[in-house]
Design a protein around this motif. Sequence first.
Motif, PDB file in Angstrom:
ATOM      1  N   THR A  23       0.833  -1.210   0.000  1.00 16.96           N
ATOM      2  CA  THR A  23       0.000   0.000   0.000  1.00 16.96           C
ATOM      3  C   THR A  23       0.865   1.257   0.000  1.00 16.96           C
ATOM      4  O   THR A  23       0.556   2.240  -0.684  1.00 16.96           O
ATOM      5  CB  THR A  23      -0.955  -0.020   1.219  1.00 16.96           C
ATOM      6  OG1 THR A  23      -1.836  -1.148   1.066  1.00 16.96           O
ATOM      7  CG2 THR A  23      -1.783   1.243   1.304  1.00 16.96           C
ATOM      8  N   GLU A  55      -7.172  -0.022  -1.563  1.00 18.21           N
ATOM      9  CA  GLU A  55      -7.464  -1.347  -1.005  1.00 18.21           C
ATOM     10  C   GLU A  55      -8.789  -1.314  -0.252  1.00 18.21           C
ATOM     11  O   GLU A  55      -9.249  -0.281   0.200  1.00 18.21           O
ATOM     12  CB  GLU A  55      -6.316  -1.855  -0.123  1.00 18.21           C
ATOM     13  CG  GLU A  55      -6.099  -1.084   1.139  1.00 18.21           C
ATOM     14  CD  GLU A  55      -4.899  -1.567   1.947  1.00 18.21           C
ATOM     15  OE1 GLU A  55      -4.478  -2.721   1.822  1.00 18.21           O
ATOM     16  OE2 GLU A  55      -4.384  -0.758   2.736  1.00 18.21           O
ATOM     17  N   ASP A 114      -4.746  -1.672  -5.690  1.00 16.12           N
ATOM     18  CA  ASP A 114      -4.154  -2.156  -4.436  1.00 16.12           C
ATOM     19  C   ASP A 114      -5.003  -3.304  -3.897  1.00 16.12           C
ATOM     20  O   ASP A 114      -6.131  -3.093  -3.454  1.00 16.12           O
ATOM     21  CB  ASP A 114      -4.069  -1.006  -3.427  1.00 16.12           C
ATOM     22  CG  ASP A 114      -3.169  -1.340  -2.235  1.00 16.12           C
ATOM     23  OD1 ASP A 114      -2.546  -2.430  -2.242  1.00 16.12           O
ATOM     24  OD2 ASP A 114      -3.084  -0.514  -1.309  1.00 16.12           O
ATOM     25  N   GLU A 115      -4.469  -4.482  -3.932  1.00 10.94           N
ATOM     26  CA  GLU A 115      -5.135  -5.716  -3.475  1.00 10.94           C
ATOM     27  C   GLU A 115      -6.582  -5.843  -3.959  1.00 10.94           C
ATOM     28  O   GLU A 115      -7.512  -5.962  -3.151  1.00 10.94           O
ATOM     29  CB  GLU A 115      -5.066  -5.817  -1.940  1.00 10.94           C
ATOM     30  CG  GLU A 115      -3.637  -6.067  -1.476  1.00 10.94           C
ATOM     31  CD  GLU A 115      -3.572  -6.721  -0.110  1.00 10.94           C
ATOM     32  OE1 GLU A 115      -4.251  -7.756   0.064  1.00 10.94           O
ATOM     33  OE2 GLU A 115      -2.839  -6.225   0.757  1.00 10.94           O
TER      34      GLU A 115
HETATM   35 MG   LIG Z   1      -2.007  -2.866   1.945  1.00 13.58          MG
END
Ligand SMILES: [Mg+2]
Length: 248
Positions: A41, A97, A172-173
């Motif tokens: 992140t 995320e 992000d993810e």
């Molecule tokens: Mg993260």
Amino acid sequence: MLVVKNLMVFFENALALNDFSMEVREGEIVGVIGSNSAGKTTLMNSLSGLIIDMRVKELRKGGERITVYGEILYNGEDIVEVKPSDRVKKGIVLSRERHPVFPESSVLENLKIAGYLKKREEVRGAISSVFELFPALEDLKNRKAGFLSGGEQQMLAIGMALVVGPRLLLLDEPLLGLSPLVQKAVVDAIVRLRDEGSITVVLSEQFARPVLPVIDRGYIIENGMLTLTGSGAELMENPEIKSAYFGV
Ligand SMILES: [Mg+2]
Ligand SMILES: Nc1ncnc2c1ncn2[C@@H]1O[C@H](COP(=O)(O)OP(=O)(O)O)[C@@H](O)[C@H]1O
């Protein structure tokens, strides 16, 4: 398209990214793979510029000191000190995320909110492309986002980033908390974005298994440091990756 050179990010004295370098070529899907707290992140926030906003905010409230060293070259220009809003104008768009959406607004309203800076016809066109990519969202367009499943919310979050008009899309993810089936739908959509939408993608992920087969290149990050890099195929064959991420 993007070159990261010796990036270091400190939160006070804690080093979240340690001399991290990477490269993204136009038209690629690049994966950043690492476990929890590895620095994914922080890297995404550094690429999108969000870290600059965080730094300003912390400074204002007398909070922790955030320091960034190194270079981020985007099409040759060092953007390390460029504000996130100006990076968006250059086509760098982050989907954060845990898929933050506006829960009280409908799917369609969320997509419109994402396009608030754009002309109405542009937004309309962008939203219909999002519905083409994620047909499930069109059926749910009047549903409040808070009532969507995790997978649907993730599709919406990616859709919102797409409405902004990315050339370099940072995810992000995007697979966090999704079932394998939904993960596959999201991964397939990302591949289509590259192939049909000519969007370059950097995505971060904890689990290598769903992404290694589709990424062009990957970077393995541990404790803020780059430990391995290679093509998706090379990484899949790597014995260390096999034991760490595939349990064989
Ligand atoms: Mg993260
Ligand atoms: N705002 C923050 N303040 C202090 N430390 C942070 C902050 N954000 C992240 N960190 C630390 O930086 C490291 C990397 O975190 P992060 O980038 O969130 O990793 P990941 O996304 O891979 O889980 C961790 O050790 C984390 O505790």
